[in-house]
Motif scaffolding. Sequence first.
Motif, short mmCIF file in Angstrom:
data_model
loop_
_atom_site.label_atom_id
_atom_site.label_comp_id
_atom_site.label_asym_id
_atom_site.label_seq_id
_atom_site.Cartn_x
_atom_site.Cartn_y
_atom_site.Cartn_z
N ASN A 16 0.85 -1.19 0.00
CA ASN A 16 0.00 0.00 0.00
C ASN A 16 0.89 1.25 0.00
OD1 ASN A 16 -1.60 2.29 1.32
ND2 ASN A 16 -3.18 0.78 0.93
N ILE A 17 0.59 2.19 -0.91
CA ILE A 17 1.45 3.37 -1.05
C ILE A 17 0.89 4.61 -0.34
CG2 ILE A 17 2.49 2.58 -3.21
CD1 ILE A 17 0.53 4.45 -4.70
N GLY A 18 -0.22 4.44 0.40
CA GLY A 18 -0.76 5.54 1.19
C GLY A 18 -1.63 6.50 0.40
N ASP A 19 -2.20 7.46 1.10
CA ASP A 19 -3.09 8.44 0.48
C ASP A 19 -2.32 9.29 -0.52
OD1 ASP A 19 -5.64 9.50 0.22
OD2 ASP A 19 -5.20 11.16 1.57
N SER A 20 -2.74 9.31 -1.78
CA SER A 20 -2.07 10.03 -2.87
C SER A 20 -0.63 9.56 -3.08
CB SER A 20 -2.08 11.55 -2.62
OG SER A 20 -3.40 12.01 -2.49
N GLY A 21 -0.30 8.35 -2.62
CA GLY A 21 1.05 7.81 -2.78
C GLY A 21 2.07 8.47 -1.89
N ASN A 22 1.61 8.98 -0.73
CA ASN A 22 2.49 9.77 0.13
C ASN A 22 3.61 8.98 0.80
OD1 ASN A 22 1.36 12.24 -0.40
ND2 ASN A 22 -0.14 12.13 1.26
N LYS A 23 3.58 7.65 0.69
CA LYS A 23 4.68 6.84 1.25
C LYS A 23 5.88 6.81 0.30
CE LYS A 23 1.79 3.72 4.03
NZ LYS A 23 1.37 2.30 4.21
N LEU A 24 5.72 7.39 -0.89
CA LEU A 24 6.78 7.38 -1.90
C LEU A 24 7.35 8.78 -2.11
CD1 LEU A 24 4.94 5.22 -4.59
CD2 LEU A 24 6.48 4.39 -2.80
N SER A 25 8.55 8.85 -2.68
CA SER A 25 9.15 10.15 -3.02
C SER A 25 8.49 10.67 -4.30
CB SER A 25 10.65 9.99 -3.25
OG SER A 25 10.88 9.27 -4.45
N GLY A 26 8.77 11.96 -4.61
CA GLY A 26 8.19 12.57 -5.81
C GLY A 26 8.59 11.83 -7.08
N GLY A 27 9.87 11.47 -7.18
CA GLY A 27 10.35 10.75 -8.37
C GLY A 27 9.73 9.37 -8.49
N GLN A 28 9.58 8.68 -7.34
CA GLN A 28 8.96 7.34 -7.35
C GLN A 28 7.50 7.43 -7.78
OE1 GLN A 28 9.80 6.27 -3.28
NE2 GLN A 28 11.60 5.04 -3.83
N LYS A 29 6.80 8.43 -7.27
CA LYS A 29 5.38 8.61 -7.66
C LYS A 29 5.26 8.85 -9.16
CE LYS A 29 4.16 11.74 -4.40
NZ LYS A 29 3.23 12.61 -3.65
N GLN A 30 6.16 9.71 -9.70
CA GLN A 30 6.07 10.03 -11.12
C GLN A 30 6.39 8.81 -11.99
OE1 GLN A 30 4.39 11.83 -12.86
NE2 GLN A 30 5.39 13.81 -13.04
N ARG A 31 7.34 7.98 -11.55
CA ARG A 31 7.68 6.78 -12.31
C ARG A 31 6.52 5.77 -12.28
NH1 ARG A 31 13.31 5.13 -9.97
NH2 ARG A 31 12.96 6.80 -8.47
N LEU A 32 5.78 5.73 -11.16
CA LEU A 32 4.59 4.88 -11.12
C LEU A 32 3.53 5.41 -12.10
CD1 LEU A 32 3.70 3.74 -7.48
CD2 LEU A 32 4.75 2.44 -9.32
N SER A 33 3.39 6.72 -12.19
CA SER A 33 2.44 7.32 -13.14
C SER A 33 2.82 6.95 -14.57
CB SER A 33 2.43 8.85 -13.00
OG SER A 33 1.94 9.22 -11.74
N ILE A 34 4.14 6.97 -14.85
CA ILE A 34 4.61 6.60 -16.19
C ILE A 34 4.35 5.11 -16.44
CG2 ILE A 34 6.68 6.37 -17.63
CD1 ILE A 34 7.74 8.91 -16.11
N ALA A 35 4.61 4.27 -15.43
CA ALA A 35 4.36 2.82 -15.56
C ALA A 35 2.88 2.57 -15.87
CB ALA A 35 4.76 2.11 -14.28
N ARG A 36 2.00 3.35 -15.25
CA ARG A 36 0.56 3.21 -15.50
C ARG A 36 0.23 3.51 -16.96
NH1 ARG A 36 -2.65 6.52 -11.31
NH2 ARG A 36 -1.78 8.25 -12.49
N ALA A 37 0.87 4.58 -17.49
CA ALA A 37 0.65 4.94 -18.90
C ALA A 37 1.24 3.88 -19.83
CB ALA A 37 1.26 6.32 -19.18
N VAL A 38 2.41 3.34 -19.45
CA VAL A 38 3.05 2.30 -20.27
C VAL A 38 2.17 1.05 -20.32
CG1 VAL A 38 5.00 0.68 -20.34
CG2 VAL A 38 5.41 3.11 -19.88
N LEU A 39 1.59 0.68 -19.17
CA LEU A 39 0.74 -0.52 -19.10
C LEU A 39 -0.48 -0.38 -20.02
CD1 LEU A 39 0.28 -3.27 -17.70
CD2 LEU A 39 -1.05 -2.06 -15.97
N LYS A 40 -0.99 0.83 -20.13
CA LYS A 40 -2.13 1.06 -21.02
C LYS A 40 -1.74 0.84 -22.48
CE LYS A 40 -5.75 4.43 -22.08
NZ LYS A 40 -6.23 5.82 -21.92
N ASN A 41 -0.45 1.18 -22.79
CA ASN A 41 0.11 0.97 -24.14
C ASN A 41 -0.71 1.68 -25.22
OD1 ASN A 41 1.98 0.02 -25.94
ND2 ASN A 41 0.85 -1.87 -26.34
#
Length: 608
Positions: free
Chosen positions: A499-524
């Motif tokens: 679990n990454i917490g509310d708005s992903g607050n358990k992660l750093s800014g760079g980690q959150k952004q890379r997860l956002s990119i991974a989400r876009a990549v998965l959509k392809n």
Amino acid sequence: MKYFKKILRYAQPYKGYAWMNIVSNVFYALFGTLAFVSLMPMLKVLFGNSEKITEVPQFNGIGDIGTYFEEYSNYYINRQIETSGELNTLMIMIALVIATFLLKNLFGYLAMYFITFLRNGVLKDLRNALYKKTIDLPVSFYSEKRKGDTIARITSDVLEIQHSFLSILELIIREPLMILFTIIAMLAISPQLTLFVFIFIPVSGLIISRIGKSLKRKSDRVQKEQGMFLSILEETLGGLKIIKGFNAERIFNRKFNESTSRFYKYSNSLINRQNLASPTSEFLGIVVIAILLWYGGSMVLVEKTLAPEEFIVFMGLAYNILTPAKAISKASYGVKKGNAAAERVLEILETESTIQDIPNATEKEGFNDKIEIQNISFKYEDNYVLHDFSLTVPKGHTVALVGQSGSGKSTIANLLTRFYDVNKGVISIDGLDIKTISQSSLRNLLGLVTQDSILFNGTVKENLLVAKESATVEEIEDALRIANAWEFVKDLPRGIDTNIGDSGNKLSGGQKQRLSIARAVLKNPPIMILDEATSALDTESERLVQDALEKMMKNRTSVVIAHRLSTIQNADKIVVLSKGKIVEQGKHQELLAKKGVYHSLVEMQSLA
């Protein structure tokens, strides 16, 4: 009542429960009346007033029902006394009274049992409809709305409808029937005394309606204020770091306290007005009971036209009318309160979305040629932020949009995704105006990575499945690797199930952004829109994110809105905007050689 009728539509799927409730309420009202009437034979035995009737009386029609009931009960009592004795007859009469009260309460419970399914079903369906509408409405709808106000409508306003409007469904049948059956029984005993009851009901109704006249306005104020302090609470939780960092606790405490003080004042005014209903109707009832005691007492003691046991039962029936009369008076208050809540709920439900699919909209499956933006102009409110803007993005190309803040870069991303519609001009994909393509299939073609990494309170896996619900674990891990996110996700306590917490607050800014990119990549998707995806990152995070973006954009069509110009030097075309117009366009080196606006922007960033 117009809002009540509209809300009633949501009760349609539960009409079976409504009918069962109605049947139960009919029997409840019937046995509620008979419970008092059944006291009369017992009182006749006690007072020794049972007239000796030895033959079964004849029924001469509905108008003679009172006489028939009295004569038949006398016949039955006398027969029982002769065969079983007075004490045993008394026990039978007591058992009859207990049985009628038992049946009354049994049907009362059944009525409540069935209405519970209807009330909670409508509550569920209303909330579901509101949530669906909340998602369906365009982004522009919420640009000026407070989030807390929307939350208040889905929570407390819907609950108010359940407490007020849906309680009336019960009262519409039960209480009027109770009054009707009771009045029939009273008319059978003494039409003269019943006249006072007919006078009482309209008089009390008039007085109570006068008291409740301003309830809707007062209730509306309470519900709006509730939306206000929920908004402050939502803003506080979202901006807690800023509030603490700037020592602004006192400011937000004051704002919240002012709102709750207004809520306190409005609620007191509303509830005190509402609370007048019960004592007013009870006092008016007691006044009538007093009149009945005086007039009925004279009929028993002086005129001898009414038997004592009839008078006692009549007084019980008269008091039996007070409870439903009070319930109806309180219900009239409920309608006024419910009206205010229903108006706020229906305001959202009946709002037409400004962005809708045309009839028989095209379901576009793929992207083959180009995106074309032709002479578009757009304004959020009064002033245009884009003027006569045109741009072509061929398939497989990366086009970067740069410029000062407010130049209209992010607006183009909002228009391409159709979060907003253009005021003038056309945006087309493969020659099809995006207004003629269904919103669902249009957005299936697009991947979106925003400046703010929008993540949800859940696991890494759940956040990525937003893009592709059917994705396998292998596909998720591949997307994370492309986005340079696997290196930190694999080290999380439970990997992709962490679990990454509310708005992903358990992660750093760079980690959150890379997860956002991974989400876009998965959509392809074939088209990628990147809205300042690296602007809020430190140098190391930016390097990792930029590398992830380059891998993601390979062999795709990309529209990149860039703040950091170092990230878009390899773009096929760079478009420089100023005040909603294109001032320059070309490749990185071409624009530098011009020594124009782009050159100035690069110079400023290199100095920074």
